[in-house]
Write a protein that holds these residues in place. Sequence first.
Motif, PDB file in Angstrom:
ATOM      1  N   ARG A  31      16.577  -6.388   6.213  1.00 28.83           N
ATOM      2  CA  ARG A  31      15.155  -6.633   5.912  1.00 28.83           C
ATOM      3  C   ARG A  31      14.358  -6.835   7.195  1.00 28.83           C
ATOM      4  N   LYS A  32      14.963  -7.542   8.140  1.00 31.27           N
ATOM      5  CA  LYS A  32      14.267  -7.769   9.413  1.00 31.27           C
ATOM      6  C   LYS A  32      14.037  -6.432  10.129  1.00 31.27           C
ATOM      7  N   ALA A  33      15.079  -5.613  10.157  1.00 36.30           N
ATOM      8  CA  ALA A  33      14.959  -4.308  10.819  1.00 36.30           C
ATOM      9  C   ALA A  33      13.894  -3.456  10.143  1.00 36.30           C
ATOM     10  N   LEU A  34      13.864  -3.500   8.818  1.00 38.57           N
ATOM     11  CA  LEU A  34      12.883  -2.708   8.074  1.00 38.57           C
ATOM     12  C   LEU A  34      11.463  -3.216   8.329  1.00 38.57           C
ATOM     13  N   ARG A  35      11.317  -4.519   8.344  1.00 35.78           N
ATOM     14  CA  ARG A  35       9.979  -5.098   8.566  1.00 35.78           C
ATOM     15  C   ARG A  35       9.442  -4.685   9.937  1.00 35.78           C
ATOM     16  N   CYS A  85      11.711   4.286   7.094  1.00 39.40           N
ATOM     17  CA  CYS A  85      12.527   3.298   7.814  1.00 39.40           C
ATOM     18  C   CYS A  85      13.882   3.105   7.139  1.00 39.40           C
ATOM     19  N   LYS A  86      13.884   3.141   5.820  1.00 45.12           N
ATOM     20  CA  LYS A  86      15.143   2.992   5.087  1.00 45.12           C
ATOM     21  C   LYS A  86      16.128   4.088   5.469  1.00 45.12           C
ATOM     22  N   ASP A  87      15.598   5.306   5.597  1.00 41.08           N
ATOM     23  CA  ASP A  87      16.464   6.426   5.981  1.00 41.08           C
ATOM     24  C   ASP A  87      17.086   6.211   7.359  1.00 41.08           C
ATOM     25  N   GLY A  88      16.401   5.418   8.182  1.00 41.72           N
ATOM     26  CA  GLY A  88      16.892   5.191   9.539  1.00 41.72           C
ATOM     27  C   GLY A  88      17.878   4.036   9.651  1.00 41.72           C
ATOM     28  N   LEU A  89      18.118   3.347   8.552  1.00 43.95           N
ATOM     29  CA  LEU A  89      19.070   2.223   8.603  1.00 43.95           C
ATOM     30  C   LEU A  89      20.490   2.729   8.814  1.00 43.95           C
ATOM     31  N   ALA A  90      21.313   1.874   9.365  1.00 42.28           N
ATOM     32  CA  ALA A  90      22.743   2.190   9.472  1.00 42.28           C
ATOM     33  C   ALA A  90      23.316   2.338   8.058  1.00 42.28           C
ATOM     34  N   PRO A  91      24.329   3.190   7.892  1.00 40.72           N
ATOM     35  CA  PRO A  91      24.848   3.463   6.546  1.00 40.72           C
ATOM     36  C   PRO A  91      25.192   2.211   5.730  1.00 40.72           C
ATOM     37  N   LYS A  92      25.851   1.265   6.351  1.00 43.35           N
ATOM     38  CA  LYS A  92      26.253   0.073   5.585  1.00 43.35           C
ATOM     39  C   LYS A  92      25.031  -0.745   5.168  1.00 43.35           C
ATOM     40  N   ALA A  93      24.058  -0.826   6.041  1.00 41.26           N
ATOM     41  CA  ALA A  93      22.844  -1.566   5.702  1.00 41.26           C
ATOM     42  C   ALA A  93      22.106  -0.861   4.572  1.00 41.26           C
ATOM     43  N   ARG A  94      22.086   0.454   4.622  1.00 42.14           N
ATOM     44  CA  ARG A  94      21.417   1.215   3.570  1.00 42.14           C
ATOM     45  C   ARG A  94      22.102   0.983   2.231  1.00 42.14           C
ATOM     46  N   ARG A  95      23.416   0.920   2.264  1.00 41.59           N
ATOM     47  CA  ARG A  95      24.170   0.722   1.024  1.00 41.59           C
ATOM     48  C   ARG A  95      23.888  -0.663   0.433  1.00 41.59           C
ATOM     49  N   VAL A  96      23.858  -1.641   1.295  1.00 40.10           N
ATOM     50  CA  VAL A  96      23.666  -3.009   0.800  1.00 40.10           C
ATOM     51  C   VAL A  96      22.229  -3.165   0.248  1.00 40.10           C
ATOM     52  N   ILE A  97      21.281  -2.501   0.879  1.00 41.08           N
ATOM     53  CA  ILE A  97      19.902  -2.530   0.379  1.00 41.08           C
ATOM     54  C   ILE A  97      19.808  -1.797  -0.961  1.00 41.08           C
ATOM     55  N   ALA A  98      20.524  -0.695  -1.082  1.00 38.62           N
ATOM     56  CA  ALA A  98      20.507   0.053  -2.344  1.00 38.62           C
ATOM     57  C   ALA A  98      21.091  -0.785  -3.477  1.00 38.62           C
ATOM     58  N   VAL A 140       8.596  -0.912   9.899  1.00 35.82           N
ATOM     59  CA  VAL A 140       7.342  -0.627   9.176  1.00 35.82           C
ATOM     60  C   VAL A 140       6.142  -1.062  10.013  1.00 35.82           C
ATOM     61  N   ASP A 141       6.246  -2.222  10.604  1.00 36.08           N
ATOM     62  CA  ASP A 141       5.141  -2.704  11.458  1.00 36.08           C
ATOM     63  C   ASP A 141       4.851  -1.716  12.577  1.00 36.08           C
ATOM     64  N   ARG A 142       5.918  -1.232  13.206  1.00 37.49           N
ATOM     65  CA  ARG A 142       5.749  -0.251  14.301  1.00 37.49           C
ATOM     66  C   ARG A 142       5.054   1.008  13.805  1.00 37.49           C
ATOM     67  N   THR A 193       0.841  -1.193   0.000  1.00 37.14           N
ATOM     68  CA  THR A 193       0.000   0.000   0.000  1.00 37.14           C
ATOM     69  C   THR A 193       0.877   1.244   0.000  1.00 37.14           C
ATOM     70  N   ASP A 194       0.264   2.355  -0.355  1.00 37.84           N
ATOM     71  CA  ASP A 194       1.025   3.606  -0.330  1.00 37.84           C
ATOM     72  C   ASP A 194       1.516   3.916   1.081  1.00 37.84           C
ATOM     73  N   ASP A 195       0.653   3.657   2.083  1.00 38.06           N
ATOM     74  CA  ASP A 195       1.055   3.908   3.472  1.00 38.06           C
ATOM     75  C   ASP A 195       2.285   3.057   3.821  1.00 38.06           C
ATOM     76  N   GLY A 196       2.233   1.797   3.394  1.00 31.23           N
ATOM     77  CA  GLY A 196       3.346   0.896   3.684  1.00 31.23           C
ATOM     78  C   GLY A 196       4.631   1.366   3.024  1.00 31.23           C
ATOM     79  N   LEU A 197       4.514   1.829   1.783  1.00 32.02           N
ATOM     80  CA  LEU A 197       5.703   2.298   1.072  1.00 32.02           C
ATOM     81  C   LEU A 197       6.268   3.560   1.716  1.00 32.02           C
ATOM     82  N   ARG A 198       5.368   4.442   2.138  1.00 33.26           N
ATOM     83  CA  ARG A 198       5.840   5.661   2.811  1.00 33.26           C
ATOM     84  C   ARG A 198       6.589   5.303   4.095  1.00 33.26           C
ATOM     85  N   ALA A 199       5.994   4.391   4.850  1.00 35.51           N
ATOM     86  CA  ALA A 199       6.631   3.974   6.105  1.00 35.51           C
ATOM     87  C   ALA A 199       7.989   3.338   5.822  1.00 35.51           C
TER      88      ALA A 199
END
Lengths: 321, 175
Positions: free
Chosen positions: B159-163, B115-128, B166-168, B105-111
Amino acid sequence: MDPSRFDFLLNRYLDAELSPEEKSELQTVLLSDPEARRQFWRDARLHGSLRLLAEQESGAHEALSDVEKPGRNRVGHARQRIWFGAAASAAAAALVLFLGLLLTRPLDASAALQQVIDAAGQEGDRTYTVSVLKGNPVRQISGGRALTLEGAVVHFRGKDRYVVIQNLTDGERQRTTGFDGEESWSFIGNGAVNVSDDPRRFRSNLPGSQHDFAFTNLHHELESLGEGYDIQLRDGEDAGMRRLSASKKSRDVRGPREVEIWFDPDSGTILKLELYGLPQGRGGPRAIRLSLTDQRDLGADFFSHTAHHEAGRKIRTEPSK
Amino acid sequence: MPDPDQIALVQRLFVQNMVAVRGFVIALMPDFSSVDDVVQETFLTVTAKADDFVEGTKFRSWAFSIARFKVLEAARQPGSKELLLDAEVIEALCATESEIEKANTDDGLRALEECKDGLAPKARRVIALRYEESHRPPEIAERLGWTVNAVNVALARARKALRECVDRKLKKETI
């Protein structure tokens, strides 16, 4: 099954890394355990969302919004129009990448091409305007917005610095992307500036289906392209111009099918560049032209993002490798 | 040839449900390589079968069922078999209707974006690298100078951290 083992297998599935044995193990659980199926959707949904977010950035899937326009034969033209966003993205990347090639191409080219390469590698600034010769110039992006390649402006300095400015079709905002020799960067309108120390970071913004032109190892790709083209030197149609025509030796070679370069025989400066048969999935821009419009000095900081937005803009810096 | 008004209706609904349909296909085709083709084929079939859709019924379920057939067709192609789940497993997963209905959903994508912005830098890079540049773990490992195992672990943790994040966020919104 041990939950951690199931998590492991699910992650392997999401990364398309399952071995045949692991696939069999995962499938057995999914068939027998409703809770496992629930967890599958939970994780796979997140996987899909992460990809969708990335695609919204590249604008690929939202090209479909074009089908809402009334009065067209939607079915007949759907295949041609539906993915033009991805192809436009490929064309934009092709533009940067191909000029990148010309700026850094290795020594195994004809003397004329070498002259062009040498000229392009000099520090002087060069500004080109883009025309779309064939195909659709528009690229849909998120929020119902669209970018046009037609009229885009590309600035080059030296071998690797560039700035590409594309207009949004709302007539107000622009997307600006560049590389200053140390960092690549990109932003839309008043949005945050994304910054990376990976020079390829914002060049490789191509959907999966466009990988024929998604260079992951620039030097390797440059070498293979240099080897893969037949090059002929001709007279230009206009006095004071010469022309290089390059065509792929085979379909296996990556890059545009044909390249026409008009250049100043004295300086080697590229005056006009046409790319035909641009790599793409389906539809979209198949041919574009870059015309030299200016060679004025753009100023020391022009290739840094700070020259293109006000102070205090939000910066999102990606971590170093 | 379907009625033009009916074509216009299903195409409008398809666009409205595009994120959900595409997310559904990606879930069943995780390597991304054939997703464009399958969604495109789904769109064309939805258009061709526009007269079969009854206004007022669940468009999303109808589009998902067509997308499911397209995924199954793709799964039969040589070279796809290894990457995709077997037909009976896909059928079993798609029978879990309550889960499928929880589409992207749009709400889920926004969340998720927050959440992605809140990831640690290395995790963000690997997700990117995985999702924006479509690299698989061995390629990511090469780019980052990590081991493949380290990339696998980083992706799974991210992915676990993001899930959980988002749930929160979504839970907080519904309270």
